[in-house]
Design a protein around this motif. Sequence first.
Motif, PDB file in Angstrom:
ATOM      1  N   LYS A   2      37.455  36.613  20.151  1.00  0.00           N
ATOM      2  CA  LYS A   2      38.038  35.274  20.210  1.00  0.00           C
ATOM      3  C   LYS A   2      38.748  35.122  21.548  1.00  0.00           C
ATOM      4  CE  LYS A   2      39.431  33.288  16.431  1.00  0.00           C
ATOM      5  NZ  LYS A   2      40.302  32.933  15.279  1.00  0.00           N
ATOM      6  N   GLU A  41      39.150  29.696  21.207  1.00  0.00           N
ATOM      7  CA  GLU A  41      40.323  29.241  20.453  1.00  0.00           C
ATOM      8  C   GLU A  41      41.031  28.100  21.174  1.00  0.00           C
ATOM      9  OE1 GLU A  41      42.548  32.784  18.311  1.00  0.00           O
ATOM     10  OE2 GLU A  41      43.032  32.688  20.427  1.00  0.00           O
ATOM     11  N   GLU A  47      41.017  39.583  11.629  1.00  0.00           N
ATOM     12  CA  GLU A  47      41.279  39.352  13.051  1.00  0.00           C
ATOM     13  C   GLU A  47      42.401  40.283  13.485  1.00  0.00           C
ATOM     14  OE1 GLU A  47      41.899  35.217  14.036  1.00  0.00           O
ATOM     15  OE2 GLU A  47      40.002  34.611  13.108  1.00  0.00           O
ATOM     16  N   ASN A  72      44.572  37.479   9.524  1.00  0.00           N
ATOM     17  CA  ASN A  72      45.143  38.236  10.644  1.00  0.00           C
ATOM     18  C   ASN A  72      45.800  39.521  10.153  1.00  0.00           C
ATOM     19  OD1 ASN A  72      44.943  36.358  13.113  1.00  0.00           O
ATOM     20  ND2 ASN A  72      45.733  35.023  11.496  1.00  0.00           N
ATOM     21  N   ASP A 114      41.065  39.460  18.371  1.00  0.00           N
ATOM     22  CA  ASP A 114      41.799  38.210  18.532  1.00  0.00           C
ATOM     23  C   ASP A 114      42.508  38.163  19.889  1.00  0.00           C
ATOM     24  OD1 ASP A 114      42.818  35.785  17.724  1.00  0.00           O
ATOM     25  OD2 ASP A 114      44.051  36.589  16.107  1.00  0.00           O
ATOM     26  N   GLU A 158      39.993  30.280   9.348  1.00  0.00           N
ATOM     27  CA  GLU A 158      41.051  31.262   9.565  1.00  0.00           C
ATOM     28  C   GLU A 158      42.226  30.868   8.678  1.00  0.00           C
ATOM     29  OE1 GLU A 158      42.549  31.751  13.594  1.00  0.00           O
ATOM     30  OE2 GLU A 158      43.960  33.315  12.956  1.00  0.00           O
TER      31      GLU A 158
HETATM   32 CA    CA Z   1      43.991  34.898  14.642  1.00  0.00          CA
END
Ligand code: CA
Length: 278
Positions: free
Chosen positions: A200, A236, A149, A117, A179, A58
Amino acid sequence: AKENGSSQYQFYDSVRDQSSLEQMILEDDLEAAVDNDQLRLVYQPKIDIRTGDVIGFEALVRWHHPILGVVQPLKFIPLAEKTGIIVPIEHWVLRNACLQVKKWQEEGIPAVPVAVNISQIHLMQPDIFENIISLITELELDASLLELEITESAMMHKEDHVIEILEKLKQAGISVSMDDFGTGYSSLSYLQSLPICCLKIDRSFIRKITTDTDSRAIAEMIISMARQLGLTIVAEGVETKEQVALLRELQCYNVQGFYYSKPVSAEEAILDRGVWTA
Ligand code: CA
Ligand code: C2E
Ligand code: CA
Ligand code: CA
């Protein structure tokens, strides 16, 4: 007591002044940050706990301010979203993350996808799809090496528009993850209608997963629901080996967190890659 109270008040007041001063400086300078080359990316690996393999990264943005030093995203992303500067920032992030993957590929490093993101404001831009496609076309990047995401709450805004964009991205070969899942109250039927590949699980559940039975129950439910829907799950914020062991038991094998690695520079991300394969 009264004196004490008033000095305390003064103390809070000066703290507040200082932070609003900082906010003012940041707001003033943020606009120039992209043009002045003050943004940097760090990369946090996503790991398959069964093998220790890095399955992706990421990309997370940092702002290297000339006076304040490194400014963390929580200090400027909300501000950037409020002012709309988030859109040029994320264009920069997309381009630089894609350039990095391209570079790794050219250096012969086994390619894994990099996730970027995308904020709600960016998602609402009429030309977002065209911009992303023209970027990967220009860079001749394999679409499967870029992932996006999008937070659960951003996806719940203007649902028809979101579904349309996600469909187009999917057809172009770009995967999207939801996300911070578990924080936005999206319905099961909406989740089922979204062309996404992955959920996530938010860090707030993982943090308490070994100590709080409710958090564990929620995580367990999310994992089994995702499995039913054929979605991949990434946990996460994994920080301890107890959390890793429990996630393994729940058959959630993809994790991201300080237990394996903090977000690091592109160079360190590559140096470290062999280490987890143990
Ligand atoms: Ca993220
Ligand atoms: P996020 O997308 O949920 O990213 C994960 C955040 O969790 C990162 O914080 C990461 O450093 C942190 N993290 C990862 N593992 C652990 C762990 O084990 N423990 C703890 N305590 N934290 C962990 P970071 O880099 O400070 O980013 C914070 C947020 O800023 C991100 O949350 C994301 O929402 C936002 N952000 C960063 N870059 C961008 C961007 O380019 N666009 C947008 N819209 N938001 C961004
Ligand atoms: Ca997240
Ligand atoms: Ca988060």
